[in-house]
Write a protein that holds these residues in place. Sequence first.
Motif, PDB file in Angstrom:
ATOM      1  N   PHE A 170       0.826  -1.203   0.000  1.00  6.97           N
ATOM      2  CA  PHE A 170       0.000   0.000   0.000  1.00  6.97           C
ATOM      3  C   PHE A 170       0.859   1.252   0.000  1.00  6.97           C
ATOM      4  CE2 PHE A 170       0.251   1.057   4.603  1.00  6.97           C
ATOM      5  CZ  PHE A 170       0.723  -0.138   5.120  1.00  6.97           C
ATOM      6  N   GLY A 171       0.239   2.341  -0.419  1.00 12.45           N
ATOM      7  CA  GLY A 171       0.962   3.600  -0.499  1.00 12.45           C
ATOM      8  C   GLY A 171       0.066   4.724  -0.024  1.00 12.45           C
ATOM      9  N   GLY A 172       0.687   5.851   0.228  1.00 10.36           N
ATOM     10  CA  GLY A 172      -0.045   7.028   0.676  1.00 10.36           C
ATOM     11  C   GLY A 172       0.900   7.934   1.425  1.00 10.36           C
ATOM     12  N   GLU A 204       8.821  10.038   8.632  1.00 11.38           N
ATOM     13  CA  GLU A 204       8.441   9.448   9.917  1.00 11.38           C
ATOM     14  C   GLU A 204       6.941   9.548  10.190  1.00 11.38           C
ATOM     15  OE1 GLU A 204      10.872  11.034  13.031  1.00 11.38           O
ATOM     16  OE2 GLU A 204       9.359  10.534  14.539  1.00 11.38           O
ATOM     17  N   THR A 205       6.360  10.695   9.892  1.00  8.62           N
ATOM     18  CA  THR A 205       4.930  10.866  10.157  1.00  8.62           C
ATOM     19  C   THR A 205       4.098   9.989   9.226  1.00  8.62           C
ATOM     20  OG1 THR A 205       5.447  13.129  10.727  1.00  8.62           O
ATOM     21  CG2 THR A 205       3.138  12.583  10.482  1.00  8.62           C
ATOM     22  N   THR A 206       4.515   9.952   7.970  1.00 14.69           N
ATOM     23  CA  THR A 206       3.821   9.084   7.021  1.00 14.69           C
ATOM     24  C   THR A 206       3.892   7.638   7.497  1.00 14.69           C
ATOM     25  OG1 THR A 206       4.441  10.600   5.257  1.00 14.69           O
ATOM     26  CG2 THR A 206       3.724   8.402   4.592  1.00 14.69           C
ATOM     27  N   PRO A 261      -0.118   3.532   7.605  1.00 15.11           N
ATOM     28  CA  PRO A 261      -0.545   2.233   8.142  1.00 15.11           C
ATOM     29  C   PRO A 261      -1.826   2.336   8.987  1.00 15.11           C
ATOM     30  CG  PRO A 261       1.814   2.471   8.387  1.00 15.11           C
ATOM     31  CD  PRO A 261       1.293   3.806   7.920  1.00 15.11           C
ATOM     32  N   ALA A 262      -1.995   3.477   9.656  1.00 14.14           N
ATOM     33  CA  ALA A 262      -3.220   3.649  10.439  1.00 14.14           C
ATOM     34  C   ALA A 262      -4.431   3.736   9.508  1.00 14.14           C
ATOM     35  CB  ALA A 262      -3.109   4.895  11.307  1.00 14.14           C
ATOM     36  N   LEU A 263      -4.253   4.396   8.384  1.00 16.33           N
ATOM     37  CA  LEU A 263      -5.338   4.464   7.400  1.00 16.33           C
ATOM     38  C   LEU A 263      -5.671   3.078   6.866  1.00 16.33           C
ATOM     39  CD1 LEU A 263      -4.353   7.563   5.233  1.00 16.33           C
ATOM     40  CD2 LEU A 263      -6.474   7.269   6.527  1.00 16.33           C
ATOM     41  N   SER A 297      -0.470  -2.140  13.629  1.00 15.53           N
ATOM     42  CA  SER A 297      -1.379  -1.582  14.620  1.00 15.53           C
ATOM     43  C   SER A 297      -0.637  -0.686  15.592  1.00 15.53           C
ATOM     44  CB  SER A 297      -2.016  -2.703  15.411  1.00 15.53           C
ATOM     45  OG  SER A 297      -1.015  -3.440  16.057  1.00 15.53           O
ATOM     46  N   GLN A 298       0.710  -0.857  15.644  1.00 12.41           N
ATOM     47  CA  GLN A 298       1.439  -0.150  16.684  1.00 12.41           C
ATOM     48  C   GLN A 298       2.131   1.094  16.201  1.00 12.41           C
ATOM     49  OE1 GLN A 298       3.609  -3.407  18.212  1.00 12.41           O
ATOM     50  NE2 GLN A 298       1.900  -4.076  19.461  1.00 12.41           N
TER      51      GLN A 298
END
Lengths: 385, 471
Positions: free
Chosen positions: A267-269, A285-287, A292-294, B461-462
């Motif tokens: 996945f990408g974003g 770092e923020t990405t 992954p949270a998205l 998840s982490q």
Amino acid sequence: MNSFAMHGHARLPRVCIIGAGIVGTATAFFLARSGCDVTIVERGTVGGQASGVNFGGVRCHGRDPSELPLAMRSRTIWNRLAELIGHDCDFEAPGHLKIARSSAEMDTLTRWFDIGRAHDLDVELLDRTQLMRRFPWLASDIVGASLCKGDGFANPRLVAPTFARAARALGASVLEGSAVTAIDRLQGGGFRVSGANFNALEADVVVNAAGAWAASLGLPFGAAAPTVTRAPQMFVTEPTARFIGPVLGLVSGDIYLRQSVRGNVIFGGGQGHIDPGGIRSHPDETTFARTPALMRNLIPALTHTALLRSWTGLEANTPDGLPVIGTSAGHDGFIHAYGFSGHGFATGPGVGETLSELILRGQTRIDLTSFHPDRFNTIARPAAL
Amino acid sequence: MGNETETPRIAIVGGGPAGMRAAGLLAAAGLRPVLFNEAPEPGGQIYRRPPPPLRTVLSPARLYGPDAVRAMALHSDFEAVADRIDHRSGTLVWNIMKQEHGGFRLLHQDADGGQGAHNCDAVILATGAMDRILPMPGWTLPGVWSMGGAQVMLKGQASLVGRRPVFAGSGPLLYLVAWQYAKEGGRPAAVIDASTFAAKLRAAPMLAARPAVALRGLAMAAALRLRGIPVIEGAHADRIEATDTGMRVHWSSSTSSGQIDGDAVAIGHGLKSEQQLAELLGCRSRHNAESGQWLIETDPEGRTSVAGAYLAGDMAGIRGGHAAEFAGELAAWALLADLKHRDNASRRAVLRRKLSRQDRFRRGLEQAFPFPQHRIASLPDETIVCRCEGISASALRRAITDWQPADVNRLKAMSRCGMGRCQGRLCGQIAAGLLTAQLGRTPGDVGHLRAQAPIKPIPGSQLIVEKGAVE
Ligand SMILES: Cc1cc2nc3c(=O)[nH]c(=O)nc-3n(C[C@H](O)[C@H](O)[C@H](O)COP(=O)(O)OP(=O)(O)OC[C@H]3O[C@@H](n4cnc5c(N)ncnc54)[C@H](O)[C@@H]3O)c2cc1C
């Protein structure tokens, strides 16, 4: 126009292509197939930049109507890769699902539905209930989606090297580790291309397929499009059971996702950073936290799936999101092909075939007007990269 | 480096002997270092401690044998300054970056699964080593362990991987683990040692740099023989198969061949440095012909090519636990000197001398137990090289023929070898060996797999750094 043939030459042109990404290698393949004398000059390795590290998405879904004919033409080549270049490059066509998280986004999908149908694409609008029935693993906060059959993905690591290998087998030369630093127009016509680590060569036609570096390289040969280079960030998880059929993308573009043949979720974003020097890039770092949270929000079943890697690639984006393909007024014989704005993997094979027509016959089946390099001339020019 | 008026912020990654000694010195110097340790307890692989309930069963004397005194001194010295160390155990540092204005930023996953970031002015990397495996058909079967893994079961869990394991490979660990198993109630079915007696003899002058340790190795081999355990030298395990009753190892040497049955197999050809973090920082590395490994370049005191980043312990080349203690202390002294915080030039000189003796011994070991590089070229086609992705030697050979890859990273891209969970830590060197053999290139040409973050898989998840950033 800029056809070599139209200028009354009896022999086939000698073509020098700068850049061995998917665009450069596909162009070389189609030219070599017609017997052209082709040389690709590549600064790094074949497919070592955007073409080798991208998401691998091959889609017509949601494309601008002026880019659709090119995308659709390219799509027919994706189907025939095994026959044309001896390897299918893991191409699969499970369809593409574009997901709306608001009614405004759903309206966007509905508007495009008519465009898709008008182009004979197999598109289907799904409301929330239909969506949940067909793809029960999706998060429940989705408003609706549009499914375009025939779209899919391929393995980016294989495509440019396979085109290059096929082109070589037809007589093309591919020079790796060779950076072009100067292109000079010769008195009697044609060009002299020179640089580091290779013997300068002469060509009747030059193709500028240098990806994120093409705008500055092409500066002396017409208006450089005001491109912005970005470093989209990608991720891959460990393999899990295969349950995701189509390639997924949010209308917002915040995340796009697919499951590979082996079960890894790719996945990408979001964006990474361009390294000093502008040739490499690295993840942000923020990405690293946000995308992954998205993904987890979109497909809760992947919550505990481990991430294996993250990477980025460099891509040039134009103001209108359409590529720059063609010759700038007054610069016959120098053909630009860059600024693919995140779509160049899908369209690359079609661009290659189209450029070979342009070079050999002076005309193309696809109308290139919307991609004209001079279309930004009224816009202030950027400084060179 | 950072703000000069404030106390410099020092991070150490790795809680083995090197990291513990470095932390101890920096704590004594009043710098309150942060020590990140992936393991739940300090001690590293060599002085690993079982969880508290098992400690009464496994005394230091049983666990560490002749090294027990050293181990206890290390643990007690560390505990004495523990309140002056910010010790983050169970914390995996999975990425490290240079900061724009100097210093470094570490991203880590904590024991409770939470994510964090840590900024520091200087860093000592001491992440140790892992098993070096030469694959063979059958090595991915259940019941086959790495040598280090078999030892971890013993030290960390007070368990044996089998009652009658076959130990195959080379290196000092081969005899040590077999001996520990014999002592703790196992009865090794055999020790199959790839290195020849002649190779060991040739290395004797160098091994004499540490006579006691060299003798201990000989004594263990002798004791195993005395117990009737077959020790086969100059022989290679060619193939492992599962039988109805256990495991069977087929071996051969230049003069004979045979098979040995056991109930488990432990394999390993020594250790390889775990260098991913140093690589992510861009520390220069070089192929080292003696060990057949790529090693991060350091000066004799552990400075890397990146200012402010230091290396200590097995991460900078396999020298073992004693050397790791010296190197950890030395890197910390070097760092203190570079910071102009405090210096002790004579102590640095002493430590450098001790280390160079250890270096001589290491070179001796590498001569006595050379990695059988030549066997890579002749790996049977069906051998799985990359177990994460299930890539066989024949698939790699095909990819090499098809794509003529310029280096091992290109081979990875074309074959998937090294793309799985272990990120090529096990298979990278084997893939490089196949590439050099098939295309007649040098190890320097084909390079090594580039490290990528996260250096170990982390649950998606982490990865939540900012709360509420999403939605
Ligand atoms: C992370 C990411 C994800 C993407 N996902 C998708 C997707 O899913 N679907 C899609 O269709 N598209 C996607 N794209 C876009 C797509 O990858 C690009 O549009 C496409 O690969 C462009 O191909 P190219 O050949 O023009 O450029 P590149 O592949 O960048 O090739 C250009 C080449 O030119 C060489 N070069 C540059 N300067 C010189 C010089 N002076 N001399 C010699 N050589 C030179 C470079 O080294 C490079 O190899 C994505 C892009 C990225 C970065």
